[in-house]
Design an enzyme around this catalytic site. Structure first.
Site, PDB file in Angstrom:
ATOM      1  N   GLY A  20       0.891  -1.373   0.092  1.00 51.74           N
ATOM      2  CA  GLY A  20      -0.134  -0.475  -0.051  1.00 51.74           C
ATOM      3  C   GLY A  20       0.837   1.422   0.216  1.00 51.74           C
ATOM      4  O   GLY A  20       1.895   1.018  -0.104  1.00 51.74           O
ATOM      5  N   VAL A  22       0.918   3.721   1.782  1.00 49.92           N
ATOM      6  CA  VAL A  22       2.002   3.771   3.498  1.00 49.92           C
ATOM      7  C   VAL A  22       2.694   3.046   3.555  1.00 49.92           C
ATOM      8  O   VAL A  22       3.714   2.862   4.509  1.00 49.92           O
ATOM      9  CB  VAL A  22       0.767   4.017   4.578  1.00 49.92           C
ATOM     10  CG1 VAL A  22       1.551   4.162   6.316  1.00 49.92           C
ATOM     11  CG2 VAL A  22       0.242   5.399   4.626  1.00 49.92           C
ATOM     12  N   ARG A  47      -3.417 -10.714  -3.390  1.00 51.35           N
ATOM     13  CA  ARG A  47      -3.311  -9.958  -4.820  1.00 51.35           C
ATOM     14  C   ARG A  47      -2.182 -10.114  -4.866  1.00 51.35           C
ATOM     15  O   ARG A  47      -1.115 -10.284  -6.516  1.00 51.35           O
ATOM     16  CB  ARG A  47      -4.413  -9.005  -4.988  1.00 51.35           C
ATOM     17  CG  ARG A  47      -5.516  -8.976  -4.411  1.00 51.35           C
ATOM     18  CD  ARG A  47      -5.902  -7.888  -5.068  1.00 51.35           C
ATOM     19  NE  ARG A  47      -6.754  -7.237  -3.625  1.00 51.35           N
ATOM     20  CZ  ARG A  47      -7.129  -7.461  -2.545  1.00 51.35           C
ATOM     21  NH1 ARG A  47      -8.297  -7.833  -2.630  1.00 51.35           N
ATOM     22  NH2 ARG A  47      -6.776  -7.040  -0.799  1.00 51.35           N
ATOM     23  N   CYS A 136      -3.711  10.912  10.253  1.00 56.00           N
ATOM     24  CA  CYS A 136      -2.805  10.960   9.395  1.00 56.00           C
ATOM     25  C   CYS A 136      -3.117  12.615  10.073  1.00 56.00           C
ATOM     26  O   CYS A 136      -2.114  13.696  10.076  1.00 56.00           O
ATOM     27  CB  CYS A 136      -2.943  11.025   7.628  1.00 56.00           C
ATOM     28  SG  CYS A 136      -4.447  10.600   7.135  1.00 56.00           S
ATOM     29  N   SER A 166      -3.506  10.343  -1.208  1.00 57.76           N
ATOM     30  CA  SER A 166      -2.126   9.446  -1.175  1.00 57.76           C
ATOM     31  C   SER A 166      -3.571   8.727  -0.166  1.00 57.76           C
ATOM     32  O   SER A 166      -3.193   7.869   0.793  1.00 57.76           O
ATOM     33  CB  SER A 166      -1.459   9.483  -0.564  1.00 57.76           C
ATOM     34  OG  SER A 166      -1.565  11.162   0.385  1.00 57.76           O
ATOM     35  N   GLY A 167      -4.549   9.837   0.939  1.00 60.51           N
ATOM     36  CA  GLY A 167      -5.171   8.795   1.954  1.00 60.51           C
ATOM     37  C   GLY A 167      -5.505   7.807   2.280  1.00 60.51           C
ATOM     38  O   GLY A 167      -6.093   7.825   3.288  1.00 60.51           O
ATOM     39  N   LYS A 220     -12.284  12.087  14.527  1.00 58.73           N
ATOM     40  CA  LYS A 220     -11.623  11.038  14.453  1.00 58.73           C
ATOM     41  C   LYS A 220     -10.553  12.384  14.864  1.00 58.73           C
ATOM     42  O   LYS A 220      -9.536  12.014  16.251  1.00 58.73           O
ATOM     43  CB  LYS A 220     -10.679  10.657  13.557  1.00 58.73           C
ATOM     44  CG  LYS A 220     -10.940   9.437  12.848  1.00 58.73           C
ATOM     45  CD  LYS A 220     -10.158   8.797  12.150  1.00 58.73           C
ATOM     46  CE  LYS A 220     -10.476   7.246  11.460  1.00 58.73           C
ATOM     47  NZ  LYS A 220     -10.853   7.065  10.343  1.00 58.73           N
ATOM     48  N   HIS A 249      -1.273  16.734   3.490  1.00 56.61           N
ATOM     49  CA  HIS A 249      -2.247  16.762   3.510  1.00 56.61           C
ATOM     50  C   HIS A 249      -1.846  18.301   4.195  1.00 56.61           C
ATOM     51  O   HIS A 249      -1.458  18.303   4.676  1.00 56.61           O
ATOM     52  CB  HIS A 249      -3.150  16.046   4.431  1.00 56.61           C
ATOM     53  CG  HIS A 249      -2.997  14.653   4.455  1.00 56.61           C
ATOM     54  ND1 HIS A 249      -4.106  14.803   2.893  1.00 56.61           N
ATOM     55  CD2 HIS A 249      -3.554  13.743   5.483  1.00 56.61           C
ATOM     56  CE1 HIS A 249      -4.074  12.992   3.465  1.00 56.61           C
ATOM     57  NE2 HIS A 249      -4.147  13.193   4.604  1.00 56.61           N
TER      58      HIS A 249
END
Ligand code: A2P
Length: 340
Positions: A20, A22, A47, A136, A166-167, A220, A249
């Site tokens: 992934g 991250v 996968r 994040c 990307s988040g 969050k 971000h």
């Protein structure tokens, strides 16, 4: 558990979700920071089994995550989503590993420390096998809040985020890139990871809506800020927005402090703060942007000014690499704290 890690000189590491966005950043940063890795296990779904990833000049094959994956592992970095963490983090701990979890699965659990090393490093040592990495956007915000908070308690934070693709993971980054190619080639613009086309758009909707009218991402920020600062009175009102940026971000932040704080003082505090890069020369058009902060460890702070709405308010703008401080870097810094 921390003590036994400190006695070792090199560590057997597992990265769950290694393919992934991250996860790949974990591998690159473990290498760049020269973390003392004895063995490296890269785990993902069916996968990705057999996929090749390079680390320190050696090629590793991605393996299937299963119940046996954590035998002899010292530190397991998890970044494959909350449902995977909920199943496998406890299996990893039972196998003797310390888990640093990047998902939301355990962040608000009482005996799980939620740690930003620049803010509450001491909490990391109180773990019972699992340490949580914050959301994040919250991690980036907290690095910037800390120097102000230490000077004068903060009562309220009003924040709007400008969150990169990307988040939402590697496939979401691909979606933004593919939308760009399709637009340039008069092709069909496909949408699957976001609610709407992200290219040429901003989407004020990250994660699901809650009964408060805020999204889960926004809640969050509310809950995790309280836990990380150990301050149940601080209030956070967040609006989280997805923007067509690949990585990093940004956040427009207003803090309402208990006591007066001048712009000069805020700048001085930011300039000395760990993990912060003061980047604020408006006369020269110097201010943080994703193009500046992406690929960097520090969070960049600028546009610092006296807020015009709150009596003791300071407004500023912060931009930080979501995959680094908002993800893999923060987790590796936690590992460095408890092991080295
Ligand atoms: P895979 O590439 O095999 O799907 P991102 O947040 O960038 O989307 O990455 C998510 C990571 O979590 C990927 O490495 C992905 O692996 C991994 N992952 C997703 N589902 C599973 C699963 N069921 N078991 C193991 N890893 C998973």
């Amino acid at each position: 558990m921390s003590d036994s890690l400190k006695k070792k000189k090199v560590y057997n590491i597992a990265v769950v979700g290694a393919t992934g966005a991250v996860g790949m950043t974990f591998v690159r940063l473990l290498e760049a920071r020269n973390f003392p890795v004895n063995s490296l296990k890269l785990l993902a779904s069916e996968r990705s089994v057999g996929k090749k990833i390079d680390f320190k000049g050696q090629t590793y094959s991605v393996e299937l995550l299963n119940n046996e994956s954590f035998k002899d592992i010292d530190i397991a970095f998890f970044s494959a989503g909350a449902s995977i963490s909920k199943v496998y983090a406890k299996i990893a701990v039972a196998s003797g590993a310390t888990v640093i979890d990047n998902s939301s699965a355990f962040r608000l659990v009482d005996d799980v420390p939620l740690v930003v090393p620049e803010v509450n490093p001491e909490e990391a040592f109180k773990h019972n096998g699992i340490i949580a990495n914050p959301n994040c956007t919250t991690a980036i915000l907290l690095v910037a809040l800390k120097p102000l908070y230490d000077y004068t308690k903060i009562r309220r934070v009003v924040v709007a985020s400008y969150q990169a693709a990307s988040g939402a993971g590697a496939k979401a980054m691909d979606e933004l890139i593919n939308q760009t190619y399709s637009w340039a080639n008069n092709g069909t613009i496909n949408v699957s990871k976001f609610q709407y086309q992200l290219l040429f758009n901003v989407i004020p909707h990250i994660d699901v809506f809650t009964e408060t009218g805020y999204t889960k991402e926004e809640m969050k920020m509310y809950d995790e800020t309280k836990k990380i600062l150990g301050d149940n009175d601080i209030k956070v009102s967040a609006t989280c927005v997805r923007v067509p940026v690949l990585t990093a971000h940004s956040e427009a932040v207003v803090v309402d402090c208990e006591n007066e704080i001048t712009v000069e003082k805020a700048k001085e505090l930011f300039s000395r703060a760990k993990g912060v890069k003061l980047y604020d020369e408006i006369m020269n058009n110097i201010y943080p942007m994703p193009l500046i902060s992406a690929g960097k460890d520090d969070v960049y702070v600028g546009r610092i000014r006296k807020d015009l709405a709150f009596e003791h308010g300071i407004a500023f703008w912060v931009s930080g690499d979501q995959l680094r401080k908002g993800g893999a870097l923060n987790a590796i810094q936690i590992a460095e704290l408890i092991s080295l």
